[in-house]
Motif scaffolding. Structure first.
Motif, short mmCIF file in Angstrom:
data_model
loop_
_atom_site.label_atom_id
_atom_site.label_comp_id
_atom_site.label_asym_id
_atom_site.label_seq_id
_atom_site.Cartn_x
_atom_site.Cartn_y
_atom_site.Cartn_z
N GLU A 146 0.90 -0.99 -0.16
CA GLU A 146 0.24 -0.47 -0.44
C GLU A 146 0.76 1.74 0.18
O GLU A 146 0.47 2.59 -0.66
CB GLU A 146 -1.02 0.12 1.53
CG GLU A 146 -2.00 -1.23 1.38
CD GLU A 146 -3.27 -0.09 0.08
OE1 GLU A 146 -3.48 0.49 -0.42
OE2 GLU A 146 -4.24 -1.86 -0.52
N GLN A 147 1.83 1.61 0.35
CA GLN A 147 2.77 1.98 1.02
C GLN A 147 3.36 2.56 -0.21
O GLN A 147 3.62 3.93 -1.01
CB GLN A 147 4.49 1.84 1.74
CG GLN A 147 3.23 2.18 3.02
CD GLN A 147 4.80 1.79 4.52
OE1 GLN A 147 5.82 1.42 3.82
NE2 GLN A 147 4.65 1.96 5.13
N VAL A 148 4.06 1.53 -1.09
CA VAL A 148 4.67 1.75 -2.83
C VAL A 148 3.48 2.41 -4.31
O VAL A 148 4.17 3.30 -4.80
CB VAL A 148 5.35 0.40 -2.84
CG1 VAL A 148 6.02 0.49 -4.61
CG2 VAL A 148 5.89 -0.16 -1.83
N ALA A 149 1.90 1.92 -3.69
CA ALA A 149 1.01 2.38 -4.37
C ALA A 149 1.16 3.52 -3.80
O ALA A 149 0.88 4.62 -5.46
CB ALA A 149 0.08 0.99 -4.30
N PHE A 150 1.08 4.02 -2.56
CA PHE A 150 0.33 5.84 -2.74
C PHE A 150 1.98 6.05 -3.39
O PHE A 150 1.38 7.11 -3.54
CB PHE A 150 0.38 5.80 -1.42
CG PHE A 150 -0.05 7.12 -1.32
CD1 PHE A 150 -1.30 7.24 -1.02
CD2 PHE A 150 0.99 7.95 -0.26
CE1 PHE A 150 -1.92 8.35 -0.99
CE2 PHE A 150 0.65 9.00 0.08
CZ PHE A 150 -0.78 9.12 -0.46
N GLU B 256 -0.28 5.27 -7.78
CA GLU B 256 -0.89 4.51 -8.25
C GLU B 256 -2.29 4.45 -7.87
O GLU B 256 -3.38 4.34 -7.79
CB GLU B 256 -0.43 2.88 -8.05
CG GLU B 256 0.64 3.02 -9.00
CD GLU B 256 1.57 1.43 -8.57
OE1 GLU B 256 0.81 0.67 -7.43
OE2 GLU B 256 2.20 0.99 -9.54
N THR B 257 -2.34 4.87 -6.40
CA THR B 257 -3.51 5.64 -5.35
C THR B 257 -3.47 6.81 -4.94
O THR B 257 -2.75 6.68 -4.74
CB THR B 257 -3.98 3.86 -4.79
OG1 THR B 257 -4.90 4.31 -4.12
CG2 THR B 257 -2.47 3.47 -3.69
#
Length: 102
Positions: A54-58, A62-63
């Motif tokens: 979730e941290q990487v996507a944020f 990406e989110t």
């Protein structure tokens, strides 16, 4: 998260986390407890990996949903605290066993 879920959490009706207490089979003894603790560690590791994803996507954009990020981080933090508490109890039990005289 619905308002009723928040109220249930605040007033103790239902727990939010899905962590399970280690189940120990009395016939298997200490080894059974160690096996259940290992399963708990695997669950905790999965929660931490999910929080990292979730941290990487944020961070990559990406989110933009900060709510999911904070929920994942909080779940990972609670899981880690619970695992550390269980580890401390297991070490304490092991030390007591080792101090027993035969």
């Amino acid at each position: 998260m619905a308002i009723t879920a928040i109220e249930n959490y605040l007033y103790g009706a239902t727990p939010v986390t899905t962590q399970r207490e280690p189940q120990v089979d009395a016939t298997q003894g200490f080894q059974s407890m160690l096996d259940s603790v290992m399963k708990l560690m695997d669950d905790t590791n999965a929660q931490i990996k999910n929080a990292n994803r979730e941290q990487v996507a944020f961070a990559l954009g990406e989110t933009d949903n900060t709510h999911d990020l904070m929920v994942a981080e909080k779940k990972a933090n609670i899981a880690l605290q619970y695992t550390v508490a269980v580890r401390d109890r297991v070490l304490e039990a092991y030390q007591q066993i080792m101090q027993m005289q035969i």
